[in-house]
Design a protein around this motif. Structure first.
Motif, mmCIF file in Angstrom:
data_model
loop_
_atom_site.group_PDB
_atom_site.id
_atom_site.type_symbol
_atom_site.label_atom_id
_atom_site.label_comp_id
_atom_site.label_asym_id
_atom_site.label_seq_id
_atom_site.Cartn_x
_atom_site.Cartn_y
_atom_site.Cartn_z
ATOM 1 N N CYS A 204 0.823 -1.214 0.000
ATOM 2 C CA CYS A 204 0.000 0.000 0.000
ATOM 3 C C CYS A 204 0.859 1.267 0.000
ATOM 4 N N ARG A 205 2.089 1.153 -0.425
ATOM 5 C CA ARG A 205 3.030 2.273 -0.389
ATOM 6 C C ARG A 205 2.490 3.495 -1.131
ATOM 7 N N LEU A 206 1.770 3.227 -2.203
ATOM 8 C CA LEU A 206 1.210 4.315 -3.001
ATOM 9 C C LEU A 206 0.377 5.278 -2.153
ATOM 10 N N CYS A 207 -0.296 4.737 -1.162
ATOM 11 C CA CYS A 207 -1.230 5.533 -0.356
ATOM 12 C C CYS A 207 -0.552 6.654 0.414
ATOM 13 N N ARG A 210 4.214 11.198 -0.817
ATOM 14 C CA ARG A 210 3.839 12.583 -0.527
ATOM 15 C C ARG A 210 3.016 13.187 -1.658
ATOM 16 N N GLU A 211 3.459 12.937 -2.878
ATOM 17 C CA GLU A 211 2.640 13.355 -4.021
ATOM 18 C C GLU A 211 2.871 12.352 -5.140
ATOM 19 N N ARG A 216 6.056 9.982 -13.522
ATOM 20 C CA ARG A 216 7.108 9.363 -12.708
ATOM 21 C C ARG A 216 6.983 7.835 -12.665
ATOM 22 N N PHE A 217 5.873 7.319 -13.166
ATOM 23 C CA PHE A 217 5.654 5.868 -13.097
ATOM 24 C C PHE A 217 6.103 5.204 -14.382
ATOM 25 N N GLN A 218 6.750 4.080 -14.251
ATOM 26 C CA GLN A 218 7.260 3.413 -15.445
ATOM 27 C C GLN A 218 6.164 2.739 -16.256
ATOM 28 N N GLN A 227 -7.471 7.009 -11.224
ATOM 29 C CA GLN A 227 -8.632 7.266 -10.373
ATOM 30 C C GLN A 227 -8.637 6.336 -9.149
ATOM 31 N N LYS A 228 -8.302 5.084 -9.401
ATOM 32 C CA LYS A 228 -8.242 4.105 -8.304
ATOM 33 C C LYS A 228 -7.189 4.537 -7.280
ATOM 34 N N TRP A 229 -6.025 4.969 -7.809
ATOM 35 C CA TRP A 229 -4.959 5.439 -6.924
ATOM 36 C C TRP A 229 -5.425 6.645 -6.106
ATOM 37 N N ALA A 230 -6.098 7.574 -6.775
ATOM 38 C CA ALA A 230 -6.565 8.781 -6.081
ATOM 39 C C ALA A 230 -7.551 8.401 -4.967
#
Ligand code: ADP
Ligand code: MG
Length: 348
Positions: A204-207, A210-211, A216-218, A227-230
């Motif tokens: 769950c590191r994405l959560c 900081r921003e 930045r994602f490969q 949207q899911k990430w947000a």
């Protein structure tokens, strides 16, 4: 995934059994599998020794079971089911009673005689023989165990970014290297627990990044993923990723893995040092501190990187706590390698 040990002498098989014996708690059950002469009874001798039994341990082939008194009102029941035919009734042996006794430790030779009538929690020991060498595989089976082949589906469920997965795989690699050396030294290690905790420690590191910035994602970030990430970041705002993953896995029933993951959070080594009470917890915590992104580095470099990324935000109290985290981590490194023939620099 099991830990496999190799022993070339009966005395070493006994020593390994003793190490397991020292870890056994009330209610534990050990099932031994292996042919005649594999070394099951030798292993049980070790278990008994590890539990403090001083009597001579002999295989109870004619009695089916021998019982030894242990300290604190506990007892050790040593079964040998060799003469039992598959499908035979074990109830008359008192087997069900001693297995259900919460004060007892049960050890069973020829556990294959039980067919599939195995309880949900036990330690499985498989011994294979080849001349004087024995390979002894130890597997901790419990209903709340997360299997190593389940990790990928959790990555999918949480949409864990690829670079976080790559980091986790490297941490798993470091932890495995250390665990393997412990296994070579005949130390009892639950390799499955280490593997699953490392693979999912940053689930769950994405959560709590900081921003996040798309470029930045490969991986290609689709709108749906974004949207899911947000949503995830909103839902878990202010919660540490170790706690999110740990609570989630606990809710799925995987208590042990969840707890090891909870403890990879650095400040915990200061705030609740006493919780780090197993080799598995030490190894997972430490392995994570040896990997920067997907690269193996030394502790100093990893801490420098951590400081560079978070340092300016720290209050003096947090700074002081971080110093203590560093110190504890160096102490842990010393402790981990003290008993080994390799040093921290040999992890590559
Ligand atoms: P089991 O209970 O599986 O029938 P035992 O422990 O009674 O086996 O006997 C194992 C036999 O194998 C013993 O004669 C022991 O001396 C011999 N042996 C040789 N090498 C080993 C080893 N590495 N570990 C255990 N036993 C060994
Ligand atoms: Mg035997």
């Amino acid at each position: 995934m099991r830990s496999t040990y190799y022993t070339q002498a009966p005395a070493v098989t006994i020593q390994l059994g003793a190490r397991l014996g020292r870890l056994l708690k009330e209610g534990d059950i050990v099932f031994l599998f292996g042919e005649l002469g594999a070394g099951k009874t030798h292993f049980v001798k070790g278990i008994a020794e590890g539990l403090g039994v001083t009597d001579l341990i002999k295989s109870p082939t004619y009695a089916y079971v021998n019982t030894y008194d242990l300290k604190k009102g506990r007892s050790l029941h040593h079964y040998d089911l060799y003469r039992l035919e598959p499908g035979d009734d074990v109830t008359s042996l008192g087997y069900e009673e001693t297995l259900a006794d919460p004060k007892a430790i049960n050890v069973v030779e020829w556990a294959d005689r039980l067919g599939d009538r195995l309880p949900s929690r036990y330690i499985r020991v498989d011994i294979l023989m080849e001349e004087d060498t024995r390979s002894i595989a130890i597997d901790f089976v419990y209903p709340t165990r997360l299997r190593d082949d389940m990790t990928q589906s959790y990555y999918e469920e949480w949409q864990t970014p690829l670079h976080v997965r790559a980091h986790s795989e490297k941490v798993t690699d470091v932890a495995r290297q250390i665990a393997e050396v412990y296994i070579q030294k005949n130390q009892i290690v639950d390799i499955n627990l280490i593997h699953t905790a490392c693979m999912l420690h940053d689930l769950c590191r994405l959560c709590d990044f900081r921003e996040i910035k798309k470029d930045r994602f490969q991986e290609g970030v689709t709108d749906a993923k974004w949207q899911k990430w947000a949503e995830l970041r909103k839902k878990y705002k202010g919660v540490h990723h170790a706690d999110i993953a740990s609570d989630f896995l606990k809710s799925c029933g995987f208590e042990e893995t969840a707890e090891v993951i909870r403890l990879h959070k650095s400040v915990n080594i200061v705030r609740e040092f006493k919780s780090y009470n197993s080799l598995e917890k030490w190894i997972v915590y430490y392995a994570d501190k040896r990997v920067k992104h997907a690269e193996i580095v030394n502790l100093a470099e990893r801490f420098r990187d951590g400081q560079a990324r978070h340092g300016i935000l720290n209050t003096p109290e947090q700074q002081a706590e971080f110093k203590e985290v560093e110190k504890r981590t160096y102490d842990l490194e010393k402790m981990l390698f003290e008993k080994l023939d390799i040093g921290p620099g040999d992890i590559i």
